[in-house]
Design an enzyme around this catalytic site. Structure first.
Site, PDB file in Angstrom:
ATOM      1  N   GLY A   1      43.631  52.344  12.705  1.00  0.00           N
ATOM      2  CA  GLY A   1      44.395  51.980  12.644  1.00  0.00           C
ATOM      3  C   GLY A   1      43.986  50.711  14.589  1.00  0.00           C
ATOM      4  O   GLY A   1      42.437  52.050  15.321  1.00  0.00           O
TER       5      GLY A   1
ATOM      6  N   CYS B   1      50.658  68.570  11.830  1.00  0.00           N
ATOM      7  CA  CYS B   1      49.547  68.435  11.328  1.00  0.00           C
ATOM      8  C   CYS B   1      48.715  68.710  13.166  1.00  0.00           C
ATOM      9  O   CYS B   1      46.775  68.275  12.172  1.00  0.00           O
ATOM     10  CB  CYS B   1      49.086  67.131  11.245  1.00  0.00           C
ATOM     11  SG  CYS B   1      48.243  66.390  10.902  1.00  0.00           S
TER      12      CYS B   1
ATOM     13  N   CYS C   1      53.319  60.864   6.878  1.00  0.00           N
ATOM     14  CA  CYS C   1      51.879  60.391   5.854  1.00  0.00           C
ATOM     15  C   CYS C   1      52.324  60.056   5.008  1.00  0.00           C
ATOM     16  O   CYS C   1      51.988  59.303   3.864  1.00  0.00           O
ATOM     17  CB  CYS C   1      50.896  60.930   6.398  1.00  0.00           C
ATOM     18  SG  CYS C   1      50.680  62.000   6.474  1.00  0.00           S
TER      19      CYS C   1
END
Length: 374
Positions: free
Chosen positions: A20, A107, A203
């Protein structure tokens, strides 16, 4: 101890590159500042879709393109097992309990700033860097986590579980920037990801239907949908699919105001609904939380004042926090809050400093728990 004293050219920074624009600019800026930069792409999930297309492949190709542009080495590292064990298993366990988990928080705690951090340290890194909108500073003998300058993009909510040791090894090079400035840097440097859209959502679900995805791992148990006075309003598809304050997907027609989820009975598999956005049952005076993590020194005493967020991008709310026995917190709101959601994070702030966070167990009003109703 302040660990940021070495000169850039003597400092190795491993950047978590997702493909990204934010992580691309992070790597670019560090390289421009003279650091020894290594790019690492984390593969945390086998995200091949129904058509056999793997989005991770495209993302890694973007990482390679950017790394080659700015002249840094790059690697891909597979953390699928760690992600399954530490994040996805937690995600499923929370849904089994009728809660709404936040996998991004877990995460960051277990993968990006543990498995990835440990891997980077084994490579000889001094720091890891990510494209999060947050700031890490060393003040008053502590490593502090501060909000990102771009208030709309600030991501400290998702970083609330980081420890002193993790913050000490973290760099957030774009945390002092607005998103528009990050895009401009990427465009001026002609980075391959300059015009790439931001990713959204969880995700491992991606663009897939949430119900279909969850049903692959947890058997759905349909049941009755009732009002609190016992009137049956229809059937639900499984308590795990519904969250506090949810309006859409209930399938209740008729005239008048919309219907909302106001509670669950896990034992009898009943979903409670009531009418009206401002229904009293959606509002609480406080919450109970557990699994507490302080990013810095815990505020002194068993009761203290601060501000808190109960969801991402929410305006801060003044609260009084009481530390209870058994490692729990009682968080009393100055003003009533709507649709507090068990399983989500409550995150505490002192000005720009993120103090830490905890997992919401339940909301209460007049001392009575609201979500899990018998």
């Amino acid at each position: 101890m302040n660990t940021r004293a070495k000169a850039p050219e003597e400092t190795t920074v491993v950047v978590g590159m997702s493909g990204g624009v934010d992580s691309s600019v992070t790597a670019y800026l560090l390289k421009q500042q003279g650091y020894n930069v290594i790019g690492i792409f984390m593969k945390n999930w086998d995200d091949t879709d129904e058509n056999g297309f793997c989005t991770a492949t495209e993302d890694y190709e973007d990482v390679i393109a950017v790394a080659n542009q700015i002249g840094i080495p790059y690697y891909a590292v597979n953390f699928e097992k760690e992600y399954w064990d530490k994040v996805f298993t937690y995600f499923l366990d929370e849904y089994k309990l009728g809660r709404t988990p936040n996998p991004d928080v877990m995460c960051n705690k277990e993968i990006k700033f543990k498995a990835f951090l440990d891997h980077a340290m084994r490579l000889g890194a001094d720091f890891v860097a990510t494209g999060h909108y947050a700031r890490a500073v060393y003040e008053d003998g502590e490593h502090k986590l501060l909000r990102g300058v771009d208030t709309n993009k600030d991501q400290t909510y998702f970083l609330n579980q980081l420890s002193q040791d993790q913050i000490a090894k973290a760099m957030f090079p774009i945390g002092h920037m607005e998103k528009s400035e990050v895009r401009k840097i990427a465009e001026e440097a002609n980075l391959a990801t300059a015009k790439k859209k931001d990713s959204t959502g969880i995700c491992f679900i991606g663009e897939r239907n949430f119900k279909q995805f969850l049903s692959q791992y947890l058997p759905a148990q349909p049941g009755e949908m009732r009002t609190l006075d016992g009137k049956t309003m229809g059937r639900h598809d499984g308590l795990m699919y519904y969250t506090m304050g949810q309006r859409h997907g209930l399938g209740i027609g008729g005239d008048g105001e919309p219907w909302f989820v106001v509670g669950k009975n896990l034992q009898d598999n009943i979903l409670f609904v009531e009418q009206g956005f401002h229904n009293e049952l959606l509002y609480s005076e406080g919450l109970y939380a557990s699994d507490i993590s302080w990013t810095a020194t815990m505020p002194a005493g068993t009761e203290f004042r601060c501000t808190a967020k109960f969801r991402y991008r929410q305006t801060d709310t003044p609260v009084t926090v009481r530390v209870l026995d058994g490692g729990r917190l009682d968080v009393a709101f100055d003003e009533r809050q709507r649709a507090i959601t068990p399983g989500q994070a409550v995150v505490f702030y002192d000005g720009d400093v993120c103090l830490g966070g905890a997992t919401i167990d339940d909301a209460y009003k007049a001392g009575q728990a609201l979500t899990y109703l018998a």
